[in-house]
Design a protein around this motif. Structure first.
Motif, mmCIF file in Angstrom:
data_model
loop_
_atom_site.group_PDB
_atom_site.id
_atom_site.type_symbol
_atom_site.label_atom_id
_atom_site.label_comp_id
_atom_site.label_asym_id
_atom_site.label_seq_id
_atom_site.Cartn_x
_atom_site.Cartn_y
_atom_site.Cartn_z
ATOM 1 N N UNK A 315 -50.250 -5.945 -47.671
ATOM 2 C CA UNK A 315 -50.428 -7.010 -48.657
ATOM 3 C C UNK A 315 -49.311 -6.973 -49.697
ATOM 4 N N UNK A 316 -48.959 -5.767 -50.137
ATOM 5 C CA UNK A 316 -47.890 -5.625 -51.136
ATOM 6 C C UNK A 316 -46.548 -6.077 -50.576
ATOM 7 N N UNK A 317 -46.277 -5.715 -49.326
ATOM 8 C CA UNK A 317 -45.022 -6.131 -48.691
ATOM 9 C C UNK A 317 -44.963 -7.651 -48.605
ATOM 10 N N UNK A 318 -46.071 -8.288 -48.246
ATOM 11 C CA UNK A 318 -46.069 -9.747 -48.140
ATOM 12 C C UNK A 318 -45.901 -10.396 -49.514
ATOM 13 N N UNK A 319 -46.505 -9.803 -50.542
ATOM 14 C CA UNK A 319 -46.325 -10.323 -51.898
ATOM 15 C C UNK A 319 -44.872 -10.216 -52.340
ATOM 16 N N UNK A 320 -44.222 -9.101 -51.989
ATOM 17 C CA UNK A 320 -42.811 -8.940 -52.324
ATOM 18 C C UNK A 320 -41.965 -9.988 -51.603
ATOM 19 N N UNK A 321 -42.291 -10.233 -50.337
ATOM 20 C CA UNK A 321 -41.550 -11.248 -49.576
ATOM 21 C C UNK A 321 -41.700 -12.628 -50.208
ATOM 22 N N UNK A 322 -42.935 -12.964 -50.604
ATOM 23 C CA UNK A 322 -43.159 -14.272 -51.209
ATOM 24 C C UNK A 322 -42.423 -14.410 -52.533
ATOM 25 N N UNK A 323 -42.359 -13.305 -53.291
ATOM 26 C CA UNK A 323 -41.595 -13.335 -54.544
ATOM 27 C C UNK A 323 -40.106 -13.533 -54.275
ATOM 28 N N UNK A 324 -39.601 -12.870 -53.243
ATOM 29 C CA UNK A 324 -38.196 -13.032 -52.879
ATOM 30 C C UNK A 324 -37.893 -14.433 -52.412
ATOM 31 N N UNK A 325 -38.856 -15.038 -51.723
ATOM 32 C CA UNK A 325 -38.671 -16.403 -51.222
ATOM 33 C C UNK A 325 -38.630 -17.407 -52.361
#
Length: 327
Positions: A315-325
């Motif tokens: 979940x944290x990795x996906x949140x980081x990806x969404x922030x980067x996007x």
């Protein structure tokens, strides 16, 4: 003694890849057995060679004049055993076939340097680089009398992971059904689809690509089939490091082969990294790597439930990806 004999000789097997080291040792032992089937074989860890035990091993016995001695983990050799091991390695007596296995690193360097200076036969067992894995898989398939193109080899790596022993085992499974055939990517995918070999690398691929649902499903399946939690954090860390290096170097004007070598991936993988880079920033990668480091501590004993820790990590990795996007 004929020059081609392995008796009266020393072999140094050096490198951190256990499968390659084991194969090199097995080949030398087999050659020695072909020469003298009655030779006495002893395998020992170097740490056990204190108090004169090495002298007993190389001295043979009343029942065997030909001796094969394999010394593993040479870096752990006790100081008191060093002089005799060194002398025996540099000047093995005619009835001795000596094999020394060193896993790499600086420990035991003085002995290794002495062996190299004396031009003792050496076989490298270095880890296979990521971009070399498809070539290893193709060669392994050929040895099992199967053909395999680059894409089929890569699909196998994606299904099984980068561990050489696992890859070799998967190829033996394929050979049981397809020996003598040319393996296509479709055949490999069909063979491994839905099997327990869903690996940590498949979890990492889905997590970085923004597929949290499939990543979570594969994580639970992988854990239920015996994949160690630490392999998941390791796969995520490796994938994130590669992506981070790509984000740093992509603006440099260099050929794809050079860029791939710097990043630590096979050249074809650059297309995947380019696609991922649209949704990731360097800051997002840094956040995700720190989360992986925390999860790695948890699955190694800091958390009561490693599975839950890994689910939170995804979940944290996906949140980081969404922030980067959203940058």
């Amino acid at each position: 003694m004929a020059q081609s004999s392995v008796f009266g000789s020393t072999l140094l097997v050096q490198g951190a890849e256990p499968l390659l080291a084991e194969r090199a040792v097995a080949a030398r032992v087999a050659q020695a057995r072909r020469e003298h089937p009655d030779a006495e074989l002893t395998e020992v860890n170097a740490a056990e060679l204190a108090d004169g035990r090495f002298a007993d091993l190389i001295g043979g016995s009343l029942f065997a004049s030909w001796v094969i001695v394999v010394v593993n983990d040479l870096a752990s050799l006790p100081e008191q055993a060093l002089p005799l091991v060194r002398q025996s390695a540099l000047e093995p007596y005619p009835e001795l076939c000596l094999v020394l296995v060193h896993g790499g690193g600086l420990k035991g360097k003085a002995l290794i340097d002495a062996l190299k200076k004396a031009k003792v036969t050496r076989i490298a067992a270095d880890p296979v680089k990521a971009w070399e894995l498809p070539k290893f898989v193709a060669a392994e398939a050929k040895s099992l009398r199967m053909g395999m193109d680059v894409q089929a080899a890569q699909d196998l790596i994606d299904a099984v992971g980068t561990d050489l022993r696992s890859l070799a085992g998967a190829l033996r499974q394929l050979a049981s059904d397809y020996q003598g055939e040319q393996l296509s990517a479709t055949m490999v995918r069909r063979y491994f689809d839905g099997r327990a070999e869903v690996t940590s690398f498949a979890v990492a691929d889905d997590a970085l690509a923004g597929r949290p649902g499939p990543a979570l499903e594969k994580l639970r399946w992988a854990l239920s089939t015996g994949v160690a939690p630490v392999l998941v954090t390791s796969a995520l860390a490796g994938s994130l490091r590669g992506l981070g290096k790509y984000l740093e170097l992509r603006s440099a004007r260099m050929p794809d082969n050079d860029l791939a070598r710097q990043v630590g991936v096979p050249p074809w993988k650059l297309k995947d990294l380019s696609r991922l880079s649209r949704d990731w920033s360097s800051q997002a990668v840094s956040i995700a790597i720190r989360a992986v480091a925390r999860a790695d501590e948890q699955v190694k004993g800091a958390a009561a439930d490693p599975g839950f820790a890994l689910e939170q990590l995804l979940r944290t990795v996906d949140q980081a990806r969404q922030a980067g996007r959203a940058r």
